[in-house]
Design an enzyme around this catalytic site. Structure first.
Site, PDB file in Angstrom:
ATOM      1  N   LYS A  46       0.826  -1.212   0.000  1.00  0.00           N
ATOM      2  CA  LYS A  46       0.000   0.000   0.000  1.00  0.00           C
ATOM      3  C   LYS A  46       0.858   1.258   0.000  1.00  0.00           C
ATOM      4  O   LYS A  46       0.396   2.334  -0.389  1.00  0.00           O
ATOM      5  CB  LYS A  46      -0.943   0.004   1.198  1.00  0.00           C
ATOM      6  CG  LYS A  46      -2.045  -1.043   1.109  1.00  0.00           C
ATOM      7  CD  LYS A  46      -3.374  -0.439   0.742  1.00  0.00           C
ATOM      8  CE  LYS A  46      -4.298  -1.467   0.114  1.00  0.00           C
ATOM      9  NZ  LYS A  46      -5.525  -0.900  -0.423  1.00  0.00           N
ATOM     10  N   ASP A  78      -8.084   0.718   7.095  1.00  0.00           N
ATOM     11  CA  ASP A  78      -7.990  -0.268   8.168  1.00  0.00           C
ATOM     12  C   ASP A  78      -6.528  -0.454   8.529  1.00  0.00           C
ATOM     13  O   ASP A  78      -6.160  -1.419   9.190  1.00  0.00           O
ATOM     14  CB  ASP A  78      -8.688  -1.583   7.812  1.00  0.00           C
ATOM     15  CG  ASP A  78      -8.567  -1.911   6.352  1.00  0.00           C
ATOM     16  OD1 ASP A  78      -7.503  -1.631   5.787  1.00  0.00           O
ATOM     17  OD2 ASP A  78      -9.532  -2.441   5.784  1.00  0.00           O
TER      18      ASP A  78
HETATM   19  C1  LIG Z   1      -2.010  -6.078   3.377  1.00  0.00           C
HETATM   20  C2  LIG Z   1      -3.145  -5.889   2.443  1.00  0.00           C
HETATM   21  N1  LIG Z   1      -3.345  -6.797   1.484  1.00  0.00           N
HETATM   22  C3  LIG Z   1      -4.349  -6.673   0.599  1.00  0.00           C
HETATM   23  C4  LIG Z   1      -5.223  -5.601   0.671  1.00  0.00           C
HETATM   24  C5  LIG Z   1      -6.355  -5.521  -0.316  1.00  0.00           C
HETATM   25  O1  LIG Z   1      -6.206  -4.464  -1.222  1.00  0.00           O
HETATM   26  P1  LIG Z   1      -7.494  -3.847  -1.930  1.00  0.00           P
HETATM   27  O2  LIG Z   1      -8.339  -3.229  -0.865  1.00  0.00           O
HETATM   28  O3  LIG Z   1      -6.938  -2.862  -2.897  1.00  0.00           O
HETATM   29  O4  LIG Z   1      -8.206  -4.992  -2.578  1.00  0.00           O
HETATM   30  C6  LIG Z   1      -5.044  -4.638   1.653  1.00  0.00           C
HETATM   31  C7  LIG Z   1      -5.961  -3.498   1.770  1.00  0.00           C
HETATM   32  O5  LIG Z   1      -5.891  -2.691   2.676  1.00  0.00           O
HETATM   33  C8  LIG Z   1      -3.975  -4.783   2.567  1.00  0.00           C
HETATM   34  O6  LIG Z   1      -3.759  -3.876   3.531  1.00  0.00           O
END
Ligand SMILES: Cc1ncc(COP(=O)(O)O)c(C=O)c1O
Length: 395
Positions: free
Chosen positions: A80, A128
């Site tokens: 992210k 989150d």
């Molecule tokens: C560690 C992690 N993996 C995957 C995701 C999923 O990404 P997306 O919300 O773009 O599908 C998030 C989203 O916050 C995340 O923090």
């Protein structure tokens, strides 16, 4: 490895991809080029490791598993870091360009020409955890203010990590989707700039920039692999990660791009539900998933536009596989190197394990001993307290 059949129940819904112009219309190659040219110049940029897990692959009866480990990305702990911080820069660039009546260069922003104006801007977002960290870091780098909204289930460690990056943190009652709604109301009232990783009707540019930033990770992968994987298992929150990866792979590999499977917690299956209904479908979160980054009840509209036309299958996975998978990965499966991963990082690997070990799913997913599968370890230890509770067996 897990015991069958009781522990490996996963939901599955097959989908028929159509691959129209949606990728190029939504996430054009030029946007990925621009994001890559910018982000790879930032101090602290390093390509993250792509590690082979031959022991894990053997135990699932697969040819290879490639694990992209995002734990060290810009010191923020997850992929992210690539999206929010870049979108902050672009929001500021667009705002100042609008005021100046010309396109203001990123270099003019970075060398401080507009520091006074930027110090009066406030970036805001719901999170989150990981996206907010990226936005807060991006705002701090450029000298803007930042307000991040979190829900009642976000851990105190994650809230403090946001504060350490200079953000004001507002905790509200309710789930992730409620924080998104509150962010919109407050930003509208105070003239703050929303830098969201999810999109909705009329709000698309920052999420497009966020996904363009994620493309850096996808391009690192495709440059490192000698040939395209046969499959990619992608965890879904609002769907931005998956949409960006699929877009980049299709732009590069076309018809040879891997079959893509989306994996969500069965407590937050908004993409799965949308696929089943053949229309974007929110779900109500009744209980927060341990996979905090994936605990989202509403898909991103733009991400869904891509996923609805490009994905081969949608899976949901149960909570009780998360902690054992984090432990297995950290110990190293069958002689593999140990990798420390956060709860959301292992969702793709869990989906793959469920798919490979169940005869029916294995056929449906076309997994076999020749399969070369990519999974994204999307975060490292983003909450050390949760990680040590998992390792000690408390969770
Ligand atoms: C560690 C992690 N993996 C995957 C995701 C999923 O990404 P997306 O919300 O773009 O599908 C998030 C989203 O916050 C995340 O923090």
């Amino acid at each position: 490895m897990f015991a069958l059949p009781e522990t490996l129940t996963a939901g599955f819904h097959a989908s028929e991809p159509r691959f129209g112009p949606v990728i190029q219309d939504t996430l054009p190659r030029a946007g990925f080029d621009r994001a890559e040219a910018e982000i790879t110049t930032w101090s602290g940029y390093h390509q993250t490791p792509l590690t082979d897990l031959p022991g894990y692959a053997r135990s699932l009866g697969l040819g290879a598993i490639h694990y992209k480990d995002e734990g060290q990305r810009f010191g923020l702990g997850s992929f992210k870091a690539l999206g929010g911080a870049y979108a902050v820069l672009r929001v500021i660039q667009r705002t100042i360009s609008g005021r100046e009546g010309r396109t203001v260069g990123v270099n003019e922003i970075l060398n401080g020409d507009y520091a006074q104006q930027i110090s009066n801007m406030t970036m805001t977002s719901a999170t989150d955890g990981n996206h907010g960290r990226s936005v807060a870091w991006g705002a701090q780098r450029l000298g803007a203010k930042c307000r991040i909204y979190i829900h009642s289930g976000v851990s105190p460690f994650r809230a403090n990590a946001l504060r350490a990056l200079g953000a004001d943190v507002i905790r509200i009652d309710g789930d992730y989707d409620a924080t998104v709604a509150q962010t919109r109301v407050d930003a509208e009232e105070h003239g703050w700039m929303i830098v969201s990783d999810t999109s909705w009707p009329g709000y698309t540019q920052p999420p497009v920039d966020v996904m363009a930033g994620y493309g850096v990770m996808a391009r690192e992968i495709l440059r490192e692999l000698a040939e395209p994987p046969t499959h990619v298992f992608l965890q879904g929150g609002v769907g931005g990660l998956a949409a960006a990866v699929i877009a980049v792979f299709h732009q590069e590999w076309g018809a040879n791009a891997p079959r893509s499977i989306i994996v969500e917690p069965d407590l937050a299956p908004c993409l799965f539900a949308s696929s089943k209904a053949n229309a974007m479908t929110p779900v109500k979160i009744q209980e927060e998933s341990l996979m905090a980054g994936l605990s989202c009840g509403e898909p991103s509209q733009l991400a869904w536009a891509i996923l609805s036309q490009t994905v081969h299958g949608f899976m949901t996975i149960p909570e009780h596989l998360v902690a054992p998978t984090v432990r297995l990965l950290s110990q190293g499966c069958n002689g593999d190197p140990g990798i420390e991963a956060g709860e959301s990082a292992v969702a793709g690997l869990i989906g793959l394990s469920c798919g490979a070990l169940d005869r029916h799913l294995r056929n449906a997913l076309r997994l076999d001993t020749q399969s070369r599968v990519l999974v994204i370890g999307s975060e490292g230890i983003t909450d050390p307290e949760v990680f040590s509770a998992i390792m000690s067996g408390e969770i």
